[in-house]
Design a protein around this motif. Sequence first.
Motif, PDB file in Angstrom:
ATOM      1  N   LYS A  92       0.831  -1.210   0.000  1.00 32.36           N
ATOM      2  CA  LYS A  92       0.000   0.000   0.000  1.00 32.36           C
ATOM      3  C   LYS A  92       0.864   1.259   0.000  1.00 32.36           C
ATOM      4  CE  LYS A  92      -3.637   0.177   2.631  1.00 32.36           C
ATOM      5  NZ  LYS A  92      -4.516   0.057   3.824  1.00 32.36           N
ATOM      6  N   VAL A  93       1.955   1.231   0.772  1.00 32.49           N
ATOM      7  CA  VAL A  93       2.862   2.393   0.788  1.00 32.49           C
ATOM      8  C   VAL A  93       3.489   2.597  -0.593  1.00 32.49           C
ATOM      9  CG1 VAL A  93       5.009   3.280   1.744  1.00 32.49           C
ATOM     10  CG2 VAL A  93       3.339   2.228   3.248  1.00 32.49           C
ATOM     11  N   LEU A  94       3.898   1.506  -1.226  1.00 35.00           N
ATOM     12  CA  LEU A  94       4.502   1.622  -2.568  1.00 35.00           C
ATOM     13  C   LEU A  94       3.500   2.148  -3.579  1.00 35.00           C
ATOM     14  CD1 LEU A  94       6.585  -1.691  -2.660  1.00 35.00           C
ATOM     15  CD2 LEU A  94       7.441   0.614  -2.353  1.00 35.00           C
ATOM     16  N   LYS A  95       2.256   1.673  -3.486  1.00 39.26           N
ATOM     17  CA  LYS A  95       1.242   2.161  -4.423  1.00 39.26           C
ATOM     18  C   LYS A  95       0.931   3.633  -4.171  1.00 39.26           C
ATOM     19  CE  LYS A  95      -1.010  -2.212  -5.499  1.00 39.26           C
ATOM     20  NZ  LYS A  95      -0.649  -2.153  -6.920  1.00 39.26           N
ATOM     21  N   THR A  96       0.989   4.062  -2.913  1.00 39.07           N
ATOM     22  CA  THR A  96       0.785   5.486  -2.615  1.00 39.07           C
ATOM     23  C   THR A  96       1.893   6.341  -3.219  1.00 39.07           C
ATOM     24  OG1 THR A  96      -0.247   4.841  -0.535  1.00 39.07           O
ATOM     25  CG2 THR A  96       0.417   7.136  -0.754  1.00 39.07           C
TER      26      THR A  96
END
Length: 335
Positions: A92-96
């Motif tokens: 999720k952090v990478l997609k953000t």
Amino acid sequence: MSSLKNSLHRRTHKERSQLSHRTRLGFLEKHKDYVLRARDYHSKQDRLNLLREKAATRNKDEFYFAMTREKTEGGVHVKDRGNQSLPVDIVKVLKTQDENYLRTMRAVGLKKIDRIKSQLTQLADLFKHDPLGEEGDTDDLDEEEVEVLREAGVLPPEPKKSRRKSHSKKGKHLMFAEDEAEAREYAKSTRRESGSQDDESMDVSPTEETVDLGWKVPELSKRKRRKSKASAEEEETALDEASVETAEQAKEHRKRLLKELSARLVRDRHLRYAERELEMQKALMGKGASRKLRGVEKVEGDDSEEDEDEDRPPKKVDEKTWKPRVYKWRIERKR
């Protein structure tokens, strides 16, 4: 003695080449070439014989516990590379981060699009049109250029009535002339009339009346009149040539701007789709049960429009012709 032996001329032995009537067979093979080819052939034959022997002496009941973790695709053993899946929080952090990068790049692209649109709106000859219809003087826009300007918002969208009609060129008032000279004279006269109308509309100061004060006005001699006429003709020709050059340069500049604008619009559309997809993936990875209502659907138009627009090119795959996926989340009470 050895130096004397080396100083003597020796005969250079040349390799035998392929005969002229056998050139279709290619390069003439020497013994060293045959040795390499034979070694390669025998190594391949030995490997094939070894595989045949293993297949013949194979035990069909052979089993290892590691076989339970392996798999085959089409009879071929496929081995896992050992990659470990990342936790959901890290993903999720990478997609953000990816979404933020796409958002910033799209903002930069939109600024460049606005700058190009401002340059296009400042062009005075964007929609001008030459009555002669010659290729060198025309500033008419192609269909692709008009579509780009409409997509960018420089031109208003096409009305529905004109969309249903066939894509034919707009009607023009045709004037028939006997020869090219007459056509050019008519074109110049129309230009002068339009220029005079513009001057009259732009002129705000009141016209000053000439008052006769009794002074004698000196008359120009015939030579000066002839010189003035010749100089006026030369000035007119020079102005015509300069106007033609400036028109060509303006046309090239306009084409370059339109090409860059179309490329940046396509890039902005792709970035918008990618950003929307990342937002959807982030929402699906979040908390709460989601249910898929609809998948990707194609927007079908009316049958009447399809029948009338048979000759039109196929539509592009975008949000106007394809609807994105639709999900619904269960309503949960927030604490």
